[in-house]
Write a protein that holds these residues in place. Structure first.
Motif, PDB file in Angstrom:
ATOM      1  N   ILE A  61       4.477   3.628  59.162  1.00  0.00           N
ATOM      2  CA  ILE A  61       5.619   3.647  60.059  1.00  0.00           C
ATOM      3  C   ILE A  61       6.282   5.023  60.013  1.00  0.00           C
ATOM      4  CG2 ILE A  61       6.079   1.167  59.928  1.00  0.00           C
ATOM      5  CD1 ILE A  61       8.233   1.709  57.847  1.00  0.00           C
ATOM      6  N   GLU A  62       7.171   5.267  60.943  1.00  0.00           N
ATOM      7  CA  GLU A  62       7.906   6.523  61.019  1.00  0.00           C
ATOM      8  C   GLU A  62       8.964   6.577  59.913  1.00  0.00           C
ATOM      9  OE1 GLU A  62       7.179   8.837  63.282  1.00  0.00           O
ATOM     10  OE2 GLU A  62       5.779   7.642  64.442  1.00  0.00           O
ATOM     11  N   TYR A  63       9.423   7.772  59.597  1.00  0.00           N
ATOM     12  CA  TYR A  63      10.444   7.940  58.562  1.00  0.00           C
ATOM     13  C   TYR A  63      11.743   7.244  58.930  1.00  0.00           C
ATOM     14  CZ  TYR A  63       7.656  11.069  55.757  1.00  0.00           C
ATOM     15  OH  TYR A  63       6.682  11.580  54.942  1.00  0.00           O
ATOM     16  N   ILE A  64      12.126   7.340  60.192  1.00  0.00           N
ATOM     17  CA  ILE A  64      13.366   6.693  60.628  1.00  0.00           C
ATOM     18  C   ILE A  64      13.265   5.185  60.402  1.00  0.00           C
ATOM     19  CG2 ILE A  64      14.828   6.205  62.633  1.00  0.00           C
ATOM     20  CD1 ILE A  64      13.967   9.005  63.703  1.00  0.00           C
ATOM     21  N   VAL A  96      12.783  13.571  59.141  1.00  0.00           N
ATOM     22  CA  VAL A  96      13.566  12.690  60.007  1.00  0.00           C
ATOM     23  C   VAL A  96      14.002  13.464  61.254  1.00  0.00           C
ATOM     24  CG1 VAL A  96      15.730  11.398  60.197  1.00  0.00           C
ATOM     25  CG2 VAL A  96      14.322  11.140  58.159  1.00  0.00           C
ATOM     26  N   ARG A  97      14.427  14.712  61.082  1.00  0.00           N
ATOM     27  CA  ARG A  97      14.848  15.537  62.223  1.00  0.00           C
ATOM     28  C   ARG A  97      13.682  15.740  63.196  1.00  0.00           C
ATOM     29  NH1 ARG A  97      18.339  18.678  64.482  1.00  0.00           N
ATOM     30  NH2 ARG A  97      19.987  18.618  62.934  1.00  0.00           N
ATOM     31  N   SER A  98      12.504  16.023  62.667  1.00  0.00           N
ATOM     32  CA  SER A  98      11.321  16.222  63.514  1.00  0.00           C
ATOM     33  C   SER A  98      11.031  14.985  64.355  1.00  0.00           C
ATOM     34  CB  SER A  98      10.113  16.511  62.643  1.00  0.00           C
ATOM     35  OG  SER A  98       9.768  17.838  62.691  1.00  0.00           O
ATOM     36  N   GLU A  99      11.076  13.837  63.713  1.00  0.00           N
ATOM     37  CA  GLU A  99      10.828  12.589  64.434  1.00  0.00           C
ATOM     38  C   GLU A  99      11.899  12.357  65.498  1.00  0.00           C
ATOM     39  OE1 GLU A  99      10.568   9.298  61.759  1.00  0.00           O
ATOM     40  OE2 GLU A  99       8.646   9.952  60.973  1.00  0.00           O
ATOM     41  N   ALA A 100      13.144  12.594  65.143  1.00  0.00           N
ATOM     42  CA  ALA A 100      14.243  12.384  66.082  1.00  0.00           C
ATOM     43  C   ALA A 100      14.111  13.316  67.289  1.00  0.00           C
ATOM     44  CB  ALA A 100      15.579  12.585  65.384  1.00  0.00           C
ATOM     45  N   GLU A 101      13.669  14.535  67.057  1.00  0.00           N
ATOM     46  CA  GLU A 101      13.449  15.468  68.161  1.00  0.00           C
ATOM     47  C   GLU A 101      12.287  15.004  69.042  1.00  0.00           C
ATOM     48  OE1 GLU A 101      12.931  19.344  66.435  1.00  0.00           O
ATOM     49  OE2 GLU A 101      15.035  19.488  65.847  1.00  0.00           O
ATOM     50  N   LEU A 138      11.335  12.025  69.532  1.00  0.00           N
ATOM     51  CA  LEU A 138      11.756  10.814  70.254  1.00  0.00           C
ATOM     52  C   LEU A 138      12.931  11.093  71.198  1.00  0.00           C
ATOM     53  CD1 LEU A 138      11.568   8.339  67.241  1.00  0.00           C
ATOM     54  CD2 LEU A 138      10.004   8.437  69.195  1.00  0.00           C
ATOM     55  N   HIS A 139      13.328  12.357  71.307  1.00  0.00           N
ATOM     56  CA  HIS A 139      14.430  12.790  72.164  1.00  0.00           C
ATOM     57  C   HIS A 139      15.764  12.165  71.758  1.00  0.00           C
ATOM     58  CE1 HIS A 139      11.494  14.753  74.693  1.00  0.00           C
ATOM     59  NE2 HIS A 139      10.812  13.621  74.753  1.00  0.00           N
ATOM     60  N   ILE A 140      15.921  11.884  70.473  1.00  0.00           N
ATOM     61  CA  ILE A 140      17.189  11.400  69.945  1.00  0.00           C
ATOM     62  C   ILE A 140      18.089  12.596  69.653  1.00  0.00           C
ATOM     63  CG2 ILE A 140      18.291  10.176  68.024  1.00  0.00           C
ATOM     64  CD1 ILE A 140      15.651   8.530  67.817  1.00  0.00           C
ATOM     65  N   LEU A 141      17.494  13.673  69.168  1.00  0.00           N
ATOM     66  CA  LEU A 141      18.196  14.930  68.904  1.00  0.00           C
ATOM     67  C   LEU A 141      17.613  16.011  69.805  1.00  0.00           C
ATOM     68  CD1 LEU A 141      18.282  15.070  64.992  1.00  0.00           C
ATOM     69  CD2 LEU A 141      20.198  14.598  66.518  1.00  0.00           C
ATOM     70  N   PRO A 142      18.442  16.999  70.163  1.00  0.00           N
ATOM     71  CA  PRO A 142      17.884  18.112  70.938  1.00  0.00           C
ATOM     72  C   PRO A 142      16.921  18.925  70.084  1.00  0.00           C
ATOM     73  CG  PRO A 142      20.173  18.537  70.375  1.00  0.00           C
ATOM     74  CD  PRO A 142      19.858  17.146  69.911  1.00  0.00           C
ATOM     75  N   LYS A 143      15.905  19.454  70.710  1.00  0.00           N
ATOM     76  CA  LYS A 143      14.917  20.254  69.974  1.00  0.00           C
ATOM     77  C   LYS A 143      15.550  21.531  69.457  1.00  0.00           C
ATOM     78  CE  LYS A 143      10.829  18.562  72.289  1.00  0.00           C
ATOM     79  NZ  LYS A 143      10.274  17.710  71.298  1.00  0.00           N
ATOM     80  N   THR A 144      15.179  21.885  68.222  1.00  0.00           N
ATOM     81  CA  THR A 144      15.652  23.133  67.657  1.00  0.00           C
ATOM     82  C   THR A 144      14.619  24.211  67.913  1.00  0.00           C
ATOM     83  OG1 THR A 144      14.679  22.524  65.520  1.00  0.00           O
ATOM     84  CG2 THR A 144      17.005  22.042  65.816  1.00  0.00           C
TER      85      THR A 144
END
Length: 79
Positions: free
Chosen positions: A27-30, A61-66, A68-74
Motif C-alpha cells: 500500500i501507499e505510505y499515506i 509521503v510528500r511525493s505520494e501526495a504530489e 495524487l495532486h493533494i499537494l502542489p508539485k515542488t
C-alpha cells in the motif's frame, strides 16, 4: 499529546512499522499511516507530528501526495 507519542515508543519504531506496512500490504505510505493510526487508535495529527520531524518518511509521503495532486508539485532539479 506527549502521552500518545510515548505510546508509539520512538519515532524510529513508528517509521519502521510504516515501512513494514507498505512492504507487506503493498500500500501507499499515506494509506499505511492511516491504517497504523486506526490500529493503534491514535489521531492522525499525532502521526503527522512524528512525520514532520523525520525527513525520510516525510519525503515519501510528500511525493505520494504530489503524485495524487493533494499537494502542489515542488520544483526538482534535473539530475
Amino acid at each position: 499529546m506527549n502521552n500518545v507519542i510515548s505510546m508509539i515508543k520512538a519515532p524510529v519504531d513508528f517509521v519502521k512499522e510504516i515501512e513494514d506496512l507498505v512492504e507487506k500490504l503493498d500500500i501507499e505510505y499515506i494509506d499505511a499511516v492511516v491504517l497504523y493510526c486506526q490500529r493503534k487508535n491514535i489521531e492522525i495529527e499525532t502521526a503527522a507530528a512524528i512525520i514532520k520531524n523525520n525527513e525520510s518518511i516525510k519525503s515519501k509521503v510528500r511525493s505520494e501526495a504530489e503524485a495524487l495532486h493533494i499537494l502542489p508539485k515542488t520544483s526538482k532539479l534535473p539530475i
